[in-house]
Scaffold this motif. Structure first.
Motif, PDB file in Angstrom:
ATOM      1  N   HIS A 176       0.845  -1.198   0.000  1.00 14.46           N
ATOM      2  CA  HIS A 176       0.000   0.000   0.000  1.00 14.46           C
ATOM      3  C   HIS A 176       0.880   1.247   0.000  1.00 14.46           C
ATOM      4  CE1 HIS A 176      -3.082  -2.781   0.686  1.00 14.46           C
ATOM      5  NE2 HIS A 176      -3.803  -2.179   1.599  1.00 14.46           N
ATOM      6  N   GLU A 178      -0.268   4.211   0.207  1.00 11.81           N
ATOM      7  CA  GLU A 178      -0.906   5.248   1.011  1.00 11.81           C
ATOM      8  C   GLU A 178      -1.388   4.731   2.354  1.00 11.81           C
ATOM      9  OE1 GLU A 178      -3.881   6.996  -1.490  1.00 11.81           O
ATOM     10  OE2 GLU A 178      -2.425   7.875  -2.847  1.00 11.81           O
ATOM     11  N   ARG A 179      -0.720   3.704   2.850  1.00  9.93           N
ATOM     12  CA  ARG A 179      -1.029   3.211   4.196  1.00  9.93           C
ATOM     13  C   ARG A 179       0.237   2.633   4.803  1.00  9.93           C
ATOM     14  NH1 ARG A 179      -3.551  -1.323   6.988  1.00  9.93           N
ATOM     15  NH2 ARG A 179      -4.868  -0.513   8.664  1.00  9.93           N
ATOM     16  N   VAL A 380      -4.370  -5.132   4.704  1.00  4.36           N
ATOM     17  CA  VAL A 380      -5.556  -4.890   3.885  1.00  4.36           C
ATOM     18  C   VAL A 380      -6.744  -4.547   4.779  1.00  4.36           C
ATOM     19  CG1 VAL A 380      -7.186  -5.912   2.255  1.00  4.36           C
ATOM     20  CG2 VAL A 380      -4.734  -6.395   2.054  1.00  4.36           C
ATOM     21  N   TYR A 384     -10.024   0.653   2.081  1.00  2.65           N
ATOM     22  CA  TYR A 384      -8.884   1.330   1.459  1.00  2.65           C
ATOM     23  C   TYR A 384      -9.259   1.892   0.088  1.00  2.65           C
ATOM     24  CZ  TYR A 384      -4.060   1.972  -0.248  1.00  2.65           C
ATOM     25  OH  TYR A 384      -2.898   2.487  -0.763  1.00  2.65           O
ATOM     26  N   ARG A 393      -4.992   2.670  -5.857  1.00  6.90           N
ATOM     27  CA  ARG A 393      -5.559   1.814  -4.809  1.00  6.90           C
ATOM     28  C   ARG A 393      -6.290   0.614  -5.413  1.00  6.90           C
ATOM     29  NH1 ARG A 393      -7.308   5.077   0.633  1.00  6.90           N
ATOM     30  NH2 ARG A 393      -5.531   6.502   0.704  1.00  6.90           N
ATOM     31  N   GLU A 396      -3.392  -1.756  -6.442  1.00  8.00           N
ATOM     32  CA  GLU A 396      -2.715  -2.405  -5.314  1.00  8.00           C
ATOM     33  C   GLU A 396      -3.565  -3.524  -4.728  1.00  8.00           C
ATOM     34  OE1 GLU A 396      -0.238   1.591  -3.912  1.00  8.00           O
ATOM     35  OE2 GLU A 396      -1.949   0.880  -2.727  1.00  8.00           O
ATOM     36  N   THR A 397      -4.855  -3.277  -4.569  1.00  6.54           N
ATOM     37  CA  THR A 397      -5.730  -4.292  -3.984  1.00  6.54           C
ATOM     38  C   THR A 397      -5.907  -5.478  -4.923  1.00  6.54           C
ATOM     39  OG1 THR A 397      -6.899  -2.544  -2.775  1.00  6.54           O
ATOM     40  CG2 THR A 397      -7.990  -4.679  -2.954  1.00  6.54           C
TER      41      THR A 397
END
Length: 465
Positions: A176, A178-179, A380, A384, A393, A396-397
């Motif tokens: 991620h 952004e996390r 996860v 998100y 996003r 990524e997921t």
């Protein structure tokens, strides 16, 4: 069936750093090629550029380090496997250019010692041991017991080495941009140890930690590639096409229902797997009513808890602590059964004893797959993508889901698809003086380490834009 280790192995030996500048020069020359084509030269997608925000901060710190005024630890975010190559690009090309623009004199080449996880060479091959040693890498074996050999080496190099030290406070990738994953306390502890060592030696250098964030962005949102990846995931799960409004341009309307459907299917499949073959009760599914179905994020967390408990029961480990800590304990428990400290060569064992040792190693390897499942999905959440439905996003997921299906199929890694050209922004935070916190550390070591770790975490989170 997923691949696993079939025979007991000798103990994992420590690979001491043996920095060789000539190897670094070769690596620096190949970095642009590695970024563009990565490990498969027929790919057309890659990383087209690396940019540094507030790069002059790092240039000034490196100049002070080279002048002998400070000791320096660089705390990089760890998003994915491309991070180290981006870090090499930052030091070999980006920072020298910024230093020249700001009239900051730096000696070349710019490089760091770095801490890496010992298990990387187990899946990448022995060549990685040689390369990392020649680049000044320090292997650390994660687990319930501290790797004192690796920690002592890192501690010595941070205080006395000719290069700064780079670490990844998160300890592992989370996929991620952004996390930020939970930061581990090892980096903060190393910083305080360095201050302690300098004071004992009567030295006056200031110890700094500089957090650096990493964000990957697509040059052009790769919606067509995401659509293709979702189709591939649907086919792997034997899901029929989902009828949606093809005229809308809203990604939430076009792709989010498909992403959620694949996620729900994978969750249901894994829940059924653990219920049927491991006699586990998945609490979120069992307690939910039809009127109020469980949140995907809650279901995933229950599934991860269940997967870890299966392996923990087999290894006789407690189900306590954060998921990341439990993964570390399981990894160490598996490694102690596979990589035997008391074994030089498996052929030294009598045939029957060797067979039993192989049996134990095989079983440990398979049990560790439960931990690998959790390790891939520990960061996860169920919101998100929904909170910010960007192409990054979504990608990524979907790629994390691809990793799961590839692991379950037993595919050889790496086979992760590249969805499009990306660029990378690396943000240099304000440096944190560890030396200024010495009095707090002297008064309450545990609290000082926790406070510094929290500040590193906050600094990395502030780099997300």
């Amino acid at each position: 069936m997923p691949d696993f280790i079939r025979s007991v192995q000798p103990k994992l030996t420590f690979m001491p750093p043996r920095y060789a500048p000539w190897v670094l020069r070769i690596v620096h020359a190949t970095v642009p090629i590695l970024l563009r084509f990565r490990t498969r030269p027929w790919l057309t997608a890659g990383i087209c550029r690396v940019e540094a925000k507030h790069g002059e901060r790092l240039a000034e710190l490196l100049q002070k380090f080279q002048a002998g005024h400070i000791r320096l630890m660089i705390a990089f975010r760890h998003v994915e496997v491309d991070d180290p190559v981006c870090g090499l690009r930052l030091l070999s090309h980006v920072i020298p250019r910024i230093a020249s623009q700001h009239d900051i004199p730096l000696q070349s080449p710019l490089h760091t010692h770095f801490v890496y996880e010992r298990g990387m060479s187990l899946w990448a091959g022995r060549w990685l041991n040689w390369l990392f040693a020649k680049l000044g890498g320090i292997p650390i074996r994660r687990g319930r017991k501290p790797d004192w050999t690796g920690l002592r080496t890192a501690r010595n190099l941070l205080a006395n080495g000719a290069l700064p030290l780079a670490i990844a406070p998160e300890g592992a990738t989370n996929g991620h941009s952004e996390r930020v994953g939970p930061c581990e306390p090892g980096g903060a502890q190393l910083g305080f140890w360095c201050v302690e060592d300098l004071k004992k030696a009567g030295r006056t250098e200031t110890v700094f930690i500089v957090p650096i964030g990493i964000q990957y962005r697509y040059v052009t949102p790769p919606w067509n590639a995401i659509d293709h990846l979702l189709t591939q995931l649907e086919q792997n799960c034997d899901l029929p096409p989902l009828t949606l409004d093809a005229t809308t341009l809203d990604p939430m309307a076009r792709y989010y229902p498909r992403l959620v459907r694949v996620g729900e299917h994978l969750l249901s499949m894994m829940e059924s797997f653990y219920q049927r073959f491991y006699n586990q009760t998945i609490s979120a599914s069992a307690s939910a009513s039809e009127a109020e179905p469980p949140d995907l994020g809650d279901r995933l967390q229950y599934l991860l808890e269940t997967a870890l408990s299966v392996a923990e029961q087999r290894f006789g480990l407690p189900s306590t602590g954060q998921l990341v800590d439990r993964c570390r304990r399981l990894e160490e428990a598996g490694w102690t059964r596979i990589y035997r400290d008391d074994l030089h060569d498996r052929n030294d064992l009598p045939p029957v004893e060797r067979g039993l040792a192989d049996w134990v190693a095989q079983e440990a390897s398979l049990q560790m797959l439960h931990m690998r499942l959790v390790e891939s999905f520990v960061a996860v959440t169920g919101h998100y993508v929904k909170d910010k439905p960007s192409a990054e996003r979504f990608a990524e997921t979907a790629l994390l889901m691809f990793d799961l299906t590839a692991r379950l199929r037993g595919d050889a890694l790496p086979k992760r698809p590249q969805l499009g050209n990306r660029w990378v922004q690396m943000t240099v935070s304000e440096p944190i003086s560890v030396s200024d916190r010495w009095a707090a550390y002297h008064g309450d070591r545990r609290q000082a380490v926790a406070d510094l770790t929290a500040d590193i975490q906050q600094a990395l989170e502030s780099t997300i834009g």
